[in-house]
Design a protein around this motif. Structure first.
Motif, PDB file in Angstrom:
ATOM      1  N   CYS A 114       0.543  -1.372  -0.197  1.00  0.00           N
ATOM      2  CA  CYS A 114       0.138   0.000   0.063  1.00  0.00           C
ATOM      3  C   CYS A 114       1.032   1.428   0.298  1.00  0.00           C
ATOM      4  N   ASP A 117      -2.677   7.354  -0.236  1.00  0.00           N
ATOM      5  CA  ASP A 117      -3.727   8.315  -0.991  1.00  0.00           C
ATOM      6  C   ASP A 117      -4.489   7.590  -1.617  1.00  0.00           C
ATOM      7  N   HIS A 118      -5.653   7.018  -0.799  1.00  0.00           N
ATOM      8  CA  HIS A 118      -6.733   6.518  -1.009  1.00  0.00           C
ATOM      9  C   HIS A 118      -7.550   6.313   0.158  1.00  0.00           C
ATOM     10  N   ASP A 122      -9.221   0.997   0.381  1.00  0.00           N
ATOM     11  CA  ASP A 122      -8.823   0.338  -0.691  1.00  0.00           C
ATOM     12  C   ASP A 122      -7.182  -0.172  -0.274  1.00  0.00           C
ATOM     13  N   CYS A 123      -6.844   0.185   1.011  1.00  0.00           N
ATOM     14  CA  CYS A 123      -5.833  -0.290   1.680  1.00  0.00           C
ATOM     15  C   CYS A 123      -4.796  -1.741   1.518  1.00  0.00           C
TER      16      CYS A 123
END
Length: 140
Positions: A114, A117-118, A122-123
């Motif tokens: 990872c 920045d999300h 979504d990790c």
């Protein structure tokens, strides 16, 4: 020399509570008591406390410290048993180092799953930890 428990603690670097515990389990002999009920330690006792404390700082178990103290009580005996205890401790440290190196590799791989920045959803790290099929390409 006759030191109070606080003075013995300062002199040896061993906390007073640990000194009391060492006495309780028989690792060191019980201190002499003054008329006031306070513990007092002579030079031999302080030396034994310092020995035990240094051995514990080096990671020896209480049983190993007790063994080392018993061996130290026989200065003319061969030191093969002392050497063996230290060799065992070195082997244990090296095994822990190898375990830590493997852990570091796994954590570095996990970190690489990872790059932020999300959203948490979504990790890649959390996905890899959960065993999700969408986990990153690294095996952790």
């Amino acid at each position: 020399m006759s030191l109070s428990i606080g003075q013995a603690a300062t002199h040896t670097g061993c906390p007073a509570s640990t000194i009391r515990y060492y006495e309780e389990i028989g690792l060191v002999p019980a201190a002499t008591r003054g008329d006031n009920g306070y513990r007092y330690y002579d030079a031999a006792a302080v030396s034994r406390l310092a020995f035990a404390h240094r051995a514990r700082v080096l990671g020896f178990s209480l049983d190993a410290v007790a063994s080392l103290l018993r061996l130290a009580d026989h200065p003319s005996a061969p030191c093969n048993d002392v050497d063996a205890l230290v060799a065992d401790k070195i082997a244990e440290v090296r095994a822990r180092q190898a375990d830590l190196a493997r852990l570091e590799t796994s954590l570095a791989r996990l970190e690489d799953c990872c790059h932020g920045d999300h959203a948490i959803a979504d990790c890649g790290i959390l996905a890899a930890l959960s065993g999700s099929p969408r986990a990153c390409r690294h095996k952790i």
